[in-house]
Write a protein that holds these residues in place. Structure first.
Motif, PDB file in Angstrom:
ATOM      1  N   VAL B  82      -0.158 -14.328  -3.402  1.00  0.00           N
ATOM      2  CA  VAL B  82       0.562 -13.166  -2.865  1.00  0.00           C
ATOM      3  C   VAL B  82       0.355 -13.113  -1.359  1.00  0.00           C
ATOM      4  CG1 VAL B  82       0.766 -10.646  -2.926  1.00  0.00           C
ATOM      5  CG2 VAL B  82       0.186 -11.896  -5.026  1.00  0.00           C
ATOM      6  N   THR B  83       1.458 -13.025  -0.611  1.00  0.00           N
ATOM      7  CA  THR B  83       1.365 -12.875   0.840  1.00  0.00           C
ATOM      8  C   THR B  83       2.044 -11.578   1.241  1.00  0.00           C
ATOM      9  OG1 THR B  83       1.427 -15.262   1.133  1.00  0.00           O
ATOM     10  CG2 THR B  83       1.911 -13.927   3.073  1.00  0.00           C
ATOM     11  N   VAL B  84       1.322 -10.740   1.976  1.00  0.00           N
ATOM     12  CA  VAL B  84       1.891  -9.492   2.480  1.00  0.00           C
ATOM     13  C   VAL B  84       2.208  -9.693   3.958  1.00  0.00           C
ATOM     14  CG1 VAL B  84       1.481  -7.035   2.907  1.00  0.00           C
ATOM     15  CG2 VAL B  84       0.609  -8.103   0.819  1.00  0.00           C
ATOM     16  N   HIS B  85       3.494  -9.667   4.288  1.00  0.00           N
ATOM     17  CA  HIS B  85       3.909  -9.810   5.688  1.00  0.00           C
ATOM     18  C   HIS B  85       3.923  -8.424   6.325  1.00  0.00           C
ATOM     19  CE1 HIS B  85       5.038 -14.035   5.067  1.00  0.00           C
ATOM     20  NE2 HIS B  85       5.361 -13.630   3.854  1.00  0.00           N
ATOM     21  N   GLY B  86       2.750  -7.868   6.447  1.00  0.00           N
ATOM     22  CA  GLY B  86       2.568  -6.506   6.940  1.00  0.00           C
ATOM     23  C   GLY B  86       1.110  -6.158   6.728  1.00  0.00           C
ATOM     24  N   SER B  87       0.799  -4.868   6.663  1.00  0.00           N
ATOM     25  CA  SER B  87      -0.579  -4.428   6.438  1.00  0.00           C
ATOM     26  C   SER B  87      -0.729  -3.888   5.022  1.00  0.00           C
ATOM     27  CB  SER B  87      -0.960  -3.358   7.459  1.00  0.00           C
ATOM     28  OG  SER B  87      -1.056  -3.939   8.743  1.00  0.00           O
ATOM     29  N   ALA B  88      -1.981  -3.767   4.593  1.00  0.00           N
ATOM     30  CA  ALA B  88      -2.252  -3.332   3.226  1.00  0.00           C
ATOM     31  C   ALA B  88      -3.127  -2.088   3.243  1.00  0.00           C
ATOM     32  CB  ALA B  88      -2.939  -4.439   2.445  1.00  0.00           C
ATOM     33  N   GLY B  89      -2.867  -1.173   2.313  1.00  0.00           N
ATOM     34  CA  GLY B  89      -3.662   0.038   2.159  1.00  0.00           C
ATOM     35  C   GLY B  89      -4.983  -0.239   1.450  1.00  0.00           C
ATOM     36  N   PRO B  90      -5.651   0.823   0.983  1.00  0.00           N
ATOM     37  CA  PRO B  90      -6.963   0.651   0.363  1.00  0.00           C
ATOM     38  C   PRO B  90      -6.928  -0.236  -0.890  1.00  0.00           C
ATOM     39  CG  PRO B  90      -6.603   2.950   0.937  1.00  0.00           C
ATOM     40  CD  PRO B  90      -5.301   2.248   1.163  1.00  0.00           C
ATOM     41  N   GLY B  91      -8.002  -0.987  -1.085  1.00  0.00           N
ATOM     42  CA  GLY B  91      -8.214  -1.706  -2.340  1.00  0.00           C
ATOM     43  C   GLY B  91      -7.313  -2.908  -2.568  1.00  0.00           C
ATOM     44  N   GLY B 105      -1.270  -8.680   8.317  1.00  0.00           N
ATOM     45  CA  GLY B 105      -1.689  -7.615   9.227  1.00  0.00           C
ATOM     46  C   GLY B 105      -3.116  -7.184   8.963  1.00  0.00           C
ATOM     47  N   ASP B 106      -3.345  -5.866   8.964  1.00  0.00           N
ATOM     48  CA  ASP B 106      -4.679  -5.307   8.725  1.00  0.00           C
ATOM     49  C   ASP B 106      -4.812  -4.866   7.269  1.00  0.00           C
ATOM     50  OD1 ASP B 106      -5.270  -5.469  11.488  1.00  0.00           O
ATOM     51  OD2 ASP B 106      -4.323  -3.525  11.849  1.00  0.00           O
ATOM     52  N   ALA B 107      -6.055  -4.671   6.853  1.00  0.00           N
ATOM     53  CA  ALA B 107      -6.303  -4.135   5.507  1.00  0.00           C
ATOM     54  C   ALA B 107      -7.152  -2.876   5.646  1.00  0.00           C
ATOM     55  CB  ALA B 107      -7.024  -5.151   4.643  1.00  0.00           C
ATOM     56  N   SER B 108      -6.866  -1.885   4.811  1.00  0.00           N
ATOM     57  CA  SER B 108      -7.639  -0.645   4.818  1.00  0.00           C
ATOM     58  C   SER B 108      -8.959  -0.852   4.063  1.00  0.00           C
ATOM     59  CB  SER B 108      -6.802   0.473   4.208  1.00  0.00           C
ATOM     60  OG  SER B 108      -7.480   1.704   4.301  1.00  0.00           O
ATOM     61  N   GLN B 109      -9.569   0.272   3.672  1.00  0.00           N
ATOM     62  CA  GLN B 109     -10.915   0.173   3.114  1.00  0.00           C
ATOM     63  C   GLN B 109     -10.956  -0.540   1.751  1.00  0.00           C
ATOM     64  OE1 GLN B 109     -12.566   4.066   2.322  1.00  0.00           O
ATOM     65  NE2 GLN B 109     -10.557   4.983   2.128  1.00  0.00           N
TER      66      GLN B 109
END
Lengths: 301, 240
Positions: B82-91, B105-109
């Motif tokens: 799985v590739t996320v071309h953006g940022s990801a929220g928690p977990g 991008g960035d990843a949350s907590q």
């Protein structure tokens, strides 16, 4: 959980749309808390005028003849009824006399907030119903904050809904729960603050009001809050011209921010921000734990 | 241009537009894949911060997510890419079993929390509690990580090219932590350890898998458990 949103506009051309943008953001956060919802909108202040937002659980009776009741105190007073709320506009010098008369003659009326520019609307129910009941989408303004509540620390009532306002043009929304609010409330009562509820968030709001009354600006008051408030919190705070965000050092409660040339936006989740103009190219970041973020229209100007 | 090849690739790429269809359509389609099928390329457009995008994959599918996602993206992934071309929220990639998850991008907590296997690559920064209670997952973060990362990590590797926040590796078991930049503070029972040849070899392998070519394994410091909190000792009561 709770969902919180905030929007601080830099681009004046967006100001007529503030209410609509903030309403969309808040409605998107509905599934973070269905108990009650509230929104504070900072409009353009008119010189020498003050606004008092009041609420009643029996508006038919409490708001009947309200303008006529207040005219003898301030002949320039105007009252705009909005469902369970009313916005009373008075001469700034007469505002406290108007409030005194209200508390004597209309004991069912509660003051939601007051100041030069803020209007605060909150009720039990879903965000979509609350924003439509008060016509929030049609409101313009410079900045605003909103909250949808999943109640934990006090009852599901209108007064227990956020935002909490404890000082002129100040208000606060909170995701989290404080553990030292009872002790802090006692200290603040000793300093002369008054409280309407047993709610923990009201204590946080009153704490910031008390700190700013000592001469601190919003940023400095939020910095002190990191030392004096214990518990979980992500706060979004509004003042007449300022907008602040702070998270506790553990930072479990979610927060996402976005900034473009046109605005600074806050959401509990990125979903709240996806309809904002230019979000694709915005700087999007997660506010750091125990770090104060603070913007001010007057300081920026 | 070879049109036959082009047509074939179009036919096998299934596109899910989350602005037009419910998330459950995507996840149900992913869960319905039979072993051995060649219908394995998925694209997700307009995720708009949705939660639980592409959770519970248990076949070697490829999912390209065009945009940012909310909570728990690619959770429980077992074999998918799985590739996320953006940022990801928690977990993100919570409790991954195997496979690969890449966040551009960035990843949350709590990215990669409790992960048992597979590789999670975060090209930006990860927030607090990255790799909390990791149990075999490998995590490579190209930016910085927040506080309390790898808390109670049991096994697996956390590789950080940037800096680590407060209390790294608090109450750590046998997860191995490698940080190239500064560590703001170490958690209870986490200490710096010698970077031995087998660690350099493992780091080289993980950097290679993550597609990082301009960083040398020797630039990292290794952190691990001092193993003094494994068994209750009355003298350590204050540390618990």
């Amino acid at each position: 959980m709770c969902g919180i949103v905030g929007l601080f506009l830099k681009d004046k051309s967006l100001e007529p749309q503030l209410g609509a943008m903030l309403s969309d953001m808040l409605v998107t956060m509905t599934d973070r808390g269905p108990d009650s919802a509230g929104i504070a909108i900072y409009g353009s202040p008119s010189k020498g005028r003050a606004k008092i937002t009041v609420q009643s659980s029996d508006p038919k009776q409490d708001f009947a003849g309200l303008e006529a009741l207040l005219k003898p105190v301030d002949s320039s007073v105007s009252v705009e009824l909005k469902s369970t709320h009313a916005v009373i506009e008075t001469d700034a010098d007469k505002a406290s006399a108007v409030r005194d008369l209200l508390s004597q003659e209309r004991t069912g009326i509660r003051v939601m907030g007051s100041g030069d520019s803020v209007e605060i609307y909150k009720e039990v129910g879903l965000p979509k119903d609350v924003v439509s009941r008060f016509g929030i989408r049609q409101m313009g303004g410079t900045h605003g904050i909103g909250h949808t509540r999943m109640a934990t620390e006090s009852a599901v009532t209108t007064l227990g809904a956020h935002p909490f306002s404890t000082g002129a043009d100040q208000c606060l929304v909170h995701n989290g729960s404080l553990s030292n609010h009872n002790n802090l409330r006692r200290e603040l009562v000793r300093e002369g603050m008054t409280f309407e509820t047993q709610n923990d968030t009201e204590v946080a709001a009153a704490y910031l009001t008390a700190e700013m009354a000592k001469g601190k600006d919003l940023g400095q008051a939020l910095t002190s809050a990191l030392d004096d408030l214990d518990g979980f919190f992500t706060f979004v705070v509004g003042t007449k011209s300022g907008f602040g965000v702070v998270r506790d050092p553990i930072a479990c409660k979610p927060a996402v921010m976005a900034e473009t040339d046109q605005y600074i936006a806050f959401g509990s989740e990125y979903r709240a921000l996806v309809n904002l103009p230019g979000i694709e190219d915005a700087r999007v970041w997660e506010p750091e734990p125990a770090t104060v973020y603070f913007w001010d229209h007057e300081k920026a100007a | 241009m070879d049109l036959s090849v082009k047509r074939e690739s179009l036919e096998t790429m299934r596109v899910f537009d989350l602005a037009k269809m419910p998330l459950r359509d995507l996840n149900s389609a992913l869960h319905a894949i039979a072993p051995g099928t060649n219908d394995t390329n998925f694209e997700v457009v307009n995720p708009r911060g949705s939660h639980a995008v592409a959770v519970g994959i248990d076949q070697p599918v490829t999912v390209e997510v065009r945009g940012s996602v909310g909570y728990y993206c690619a959770g429980m992934n077992d074999g998918g890419s799985v590739t996320v071309h953006g940022s990801a929220g928690p977990g993100v990639a919570e409790n991954m079993m195997s496979g690969t998850v890449v966040i551009e991008g960035d990843a949350s907590q709590y990215a990669g929390a409790t992960g048992r296997g597979g590789l999670l690559v975060i090209k930006g920064n990860a927030a607090s509690r990255c790799g909390i209670s990791m149990k075999g997952i490998d995590i490579v973060v190209q930016g910085n990580i927040g506080h309390m990362s790898a808390f109670m990590g049991q096994s697996g590797h956390l590789v950080v090219l940037g800096n680590a926040g407060d209390a790294l590796g608090d109450s750590l078991y046998e997860a191995k932590l490698f940080v190239r930049g500064e560590v703001k503070s170490l958690g209870a029972d986490c200490i710096q350890k010698e970077l031995r040849p087998e660690h350099i070899e493992k780091l080289a392998e993980l950097l290679d898998k993550a597609g990082i070519t301009d960083v040398k394994p020797q630039e990292f410091k290794r952190y691990g458990s001092a193993r003094t909190l494994y068994n209750f000792n009355i003298d350590n009561a204050d540390a618990y």
